[in-house]
Design a protein around this motif. Structure first.
Motif, short mmCIF file in Angstrom:
data_model
loop_
_atom_site.label_atom_id
_atom_site.label_comp_id
_atom_site.label_asym_id
_atom_site.label_seq_id
_atom_site.Cartn_x
_atom_site.Cartn_y
_atom_site.Cartn_z
N VAL A 200 -2.23 -1.79 11.86
CA VAL A 200 -3.33 -2.20 10.96
C VAL A 200 -4.01 -0.99 10.35
N LEU A 201 -4.32 0.01 11.17
CA LEU A 201 -5.02 1.19 10.66
C LEU A 201 -4.14 2.02 9.73
N LYS A 202 -2.81 1.89 9.85
CA LYS A 202 -1.90 2.61 8.96
C LYS A 202 -1.52 1.79 7.73
N TRP A 203 -2.11 0.60 7.59
CA TRP A 203 -1.79 -0.25 6.45
C TRP A 203 -2.24 0.34 5.11
N PRO A 204 -3.45 0.89 4.99
CA PRO A 204 -3.87 1.42 3.68
C PRO A 204 -2.97 2.55 3.20
N ALA A 205 -2.99 2.77 1.89
CA ALA A 205 -2.19 3.85 1.32
C ALA A 205 -2.51 5.18 1.97
N MET B 296 -7.47 6.47 -3.27
CA MET B 296 -8.55 7.27 -3.89
C MET B 296 -9.46 7.91 -2.85
N ILE B 297 -9.64 7.26 -1.69
CA ILE B 297 -10.55 7.79 -0.68
C ILE B 297 -10.09 9.15 -0.19
N ASN B 298 -8.80 9.24 0.11
CA ASN B 298 -8.34 10.49 0.72
C ASN B 298 -6.81 10.57 0.64
N LEU B 299 -6.29 11.42 -0.24
CA LEU B 299 -4.85 11.63 -0.30
C LEU B 299 -4.43 12.55 0.85
N ASN B 300 -4.40 11.98 2.04
CA ASN B 300 -4.17 12.78 3.24
C ASN B 300 -2.71 12.64 3.65
N PHE B 301 -1.84 13.37 2.98
CA PHE B 301 -0.42 13.29 3.28
C PHE B 301 0.12 14.67 3.62
N PRO C 158 -6.32 -1.91 -0.18
CA PRO C 158 -5.58 -0.91 0.61
C PRO C 158 -4.71 0.00 -0.24
N THR C 159 -4.27 -0.50 -1.40
CA THR C 159 -3.42 0.29 -2.28
C THR C 159 -4.22 1.27 -3.12
N PRO D 46 0.79 -1.25 0.00
CA PRO D 46 0.00 0.00 0.00
C PRO D 46 0.81 1.28 0.00
N LYS D 47 1.92 1.32 0.74
CA LYS D 47 2.67 2.56 0.86
C LYS D 47 3.70 2.75 -0.24
N ALA D 48 3.95 1.74 -1.07
CA ALA D 48 5.07 1.81 -2.01
C ALA D 48 4.93 2.96 -2.99
N ALA D 49 3.78 3.08 -3.64
CA ALA D 49 3.61 4.14 -4.63
C ALA D 49 3.47 5.51 -3.98
N VAL D 50 2.89 5.55 -2.79
CA VAL D 50 2.74 6.82 -2.08
C VAL D 50 4.11 7.38 -1.71
N VAL D 51 4.89 6.58 -1.01
CA VAL D 51 6.23 7.03 -0.60
C VAL D 51 7.14 7.12 -1.82
N GLY D 52 6.86 6.30 -2.84
CA GLY D 52 7.68 6.31 -4.05
C GLY D 52 7.68 7.64 -4.77
N GLY D 53 6.67 8.45 -4.55
CA GLY D 53 6.62 9.78 -5.17
C GLY D 53 7.01 10.89 -4.22
N MET D 54 7.61 10.54 -3.10
CA MET D 54 7.99 11.54 -2.10
C MET D 54 9.49 11.48 -1.81
N VAL D 55 9.98 12.51 -1.16
CA VAL D 55 11.38 12.54 -0.73
C VAL D 55 11.48 11.75 0.56
N ASN D 56 11.97 10.52 0.46
CA ASN D 56 12.00 9.65 1.64
C ASN D 56 13.02 8.54 1.42
N ASN D 57 13.84 8.28 2.43
CA ASN D 57 14.87 7.24 2.28
C ASN D 57 14.28 5.84 2.28
N ASP D 58 12.98 5.68 2.55
CA ASP D 58 12.35 4.38 2.41
C ASP D 58 12.48 3.86 0.98
N ASN D 59 12.59 4.74 0.01
CA ASN D 59 12.72 4.31 -1.38
C ASN D 59 14.07 3.66 -1.63
N LEU D 60 15.13 4.19 -1.04
CA LEU D 60 16.43 3.54 -1.17
C LEU D 60 16.45 2.23 -0.39
#
Length: 417
Positions: free
Chosen positions: A295-300, A412-417, A406-407, A161-175
């Protein structure tokens, strides 16, 4: 804020030749999944306001600090956060980033081209997409389509779920995801497999402690399984280079330990909650809070699903992966990743409990830490679903929808970042 010029971005985008090479290595379902992944990351890049709530300003601030004064072993306590209204100026707010320096040193030269966050986000798109591509290429090369169907693996591999979200952000999780992909590729026998394994472990260590712990546990478990099964003998090049990767990866934490007596510096002034304001929990209460938060933080989009729906979204892919362990083709990797998951979860929980006891902090629950282990989950889950009775085609479709929910729906429900 400066807009990125095409010349500033072009050196960091994939060349057409590389794209054609990738197209020759992957079947259409995998290429389609990659394209959807890239589209989702680009939506984040251009539509999610900077800074997001996933530590973007903090990461960009460290990149800027490394651009101004590059160092392998920084004193994290001296770092500040850039002003969000002027990314060329420092605020008086202390930063809390405490990760090793590799990600920040790699991206620091970009500051000579532009300070626009879009440029840095686009580079992260390249890193995260490359990680997913490596995972797909490795699986495609190692397994025949009757064992690991391309369309099924593409769905599962791209559905963290988080891969594409974080993948478009500045975050060392991508490395960190790239490190996890490198290890996965080495374990599945990409050309130069031992070097892939070493690189994955070394990069993980120099990127993030959670990634280093999880991937080192996976590599150690897999090598042990292979040796005990007689498929690998000592000394083996993969064992030696894995040991070298762990040694190199451990260096930043050893340096920090010698300096501070801890593996990681923690900004206690920021995270400390006054005793009167703390939520009072015993170990069982903390465990409930911890796992419910995961669990609640699992969805994108975090907290976008009701708890029962979120539980279903977590347990379905994990349950399918557990089913996949029954099959000989996935067992060595599946068991290794299960051990890695258990090790990382134990360390994650233990660190969170200690942080709560000493600081009153309850923010440790982050599901994105587990992206590094997703290739193993995806592989085992694919093998399980591929072996469903042909009469269960609707059951197959149902579990795929649940795993994708979840992805896709979460975003789509809420891009709350």
């Amino acid at each position: 804020m400066n807009s990125p010029s095409l010349s500033a971005v072009r050196p960091y985008l994939p060349r057409a030749k590389n794209a054609r090479l990738l197209a020759g290595m992957l079947p259409r379902p995998m290429l389609f999944a990659l394209a959807v992944f890239v589209l989702m990351t680009l939506i984040v890049v251009f539509l999610v306001p900077f800074p997001s709530q996933v530590d973007e300003l903090q990461h960009l601030s460290v990149i800027r600090a490394q651009y101004e004064h590059p160092t392998l072993f920084p004193d994290w306590s001296e770092y500040l956060i850039l002003r969000p209204d002027d990314l060329t100026q420092w605020s008086a707010t202390s930063n809390y980033i405490n990760h090793p320096s590799l990600y920040y040193l790699l991206l620091a030269p970009l500051m000579s081209l532009s300070n626009d966050p879009v440029v840095f986000r686009l580079v992260n798109v390249v890193i995260s997409t490359s990680a997913l591509a490596i995972v797909m290429v490795a699986a495609r090369r190692h397994f025949t389509p009757d064992v690991v169907p391309s369309e099924l693996f593409a769905i599962f591999a791209a559905s963290f779920p988080k891969a594409a979200v974080v993948g478009g952000m500045v975050n060392n999780d991508n490395l960190a995801a790239f490190a996890g992909a490198a290890l996965f590729g080495g374990m599945l026998g990409l050309p130069g497999a031992a070097w892939w394994i070493m690189a994955g472990l070394a990069i993980a260590g120099w990127t993030k402690l959670t990634a280093f712990i999880g991937l080192a546990a996976v590599a150690g478990a897999w090598l042990g399984i292979e040796i005990l099964a007689g498929r690998m003998k000592l000394p083996d090049r993969r064992v030696l280079l894995a040991a070298l990767g762990v040694t190199v990866g451990a260096v930043p934490y050893l340096v920090t330990f010698m300096r501070t007596g801890q593996l990681l510096w923690v900004n206690e002034a920021l995270w400390r909650i006054p005793v009167a304001q703390r939520l009072h929990l015993d170990l069982l209460g903390f465990a409930s809070w911890f796992f419910k938060g995961l669990v609640l933080k699992w969805p994108a989009s975090e907290f976008s699903h009701a708890l029962p729906v979120a539980v279903l979204g977590v347990l379905t892919p994990l349950g399918l992966a557990a089913m996949g362990l029954r099959y000989r083709e996935s067992r060595p990797w599946g068991i290794a990743y299960a051990i890695g998951l258990a090790a990382l979860m134990a360390i994650h929980f233990g660190f969170g409990w200690r942080s709560y006891l000493t600081l009153g902090d309850l923010t440790i629950m982050q599901t994105r830490y587990y992206n590094i282990l997703w290739p193993g989950v995806a592989l085992a889950a694919t093998m399980a679903v591929a072996r469903f009775d042909p009469r269960w085609r609707y059951a197959r479709l149902l579990v795929i929808i649940i795993c994708l929910s979840p992805t896709m729906l979460g975003a789509m429900i809420n891009l709350n970042f």
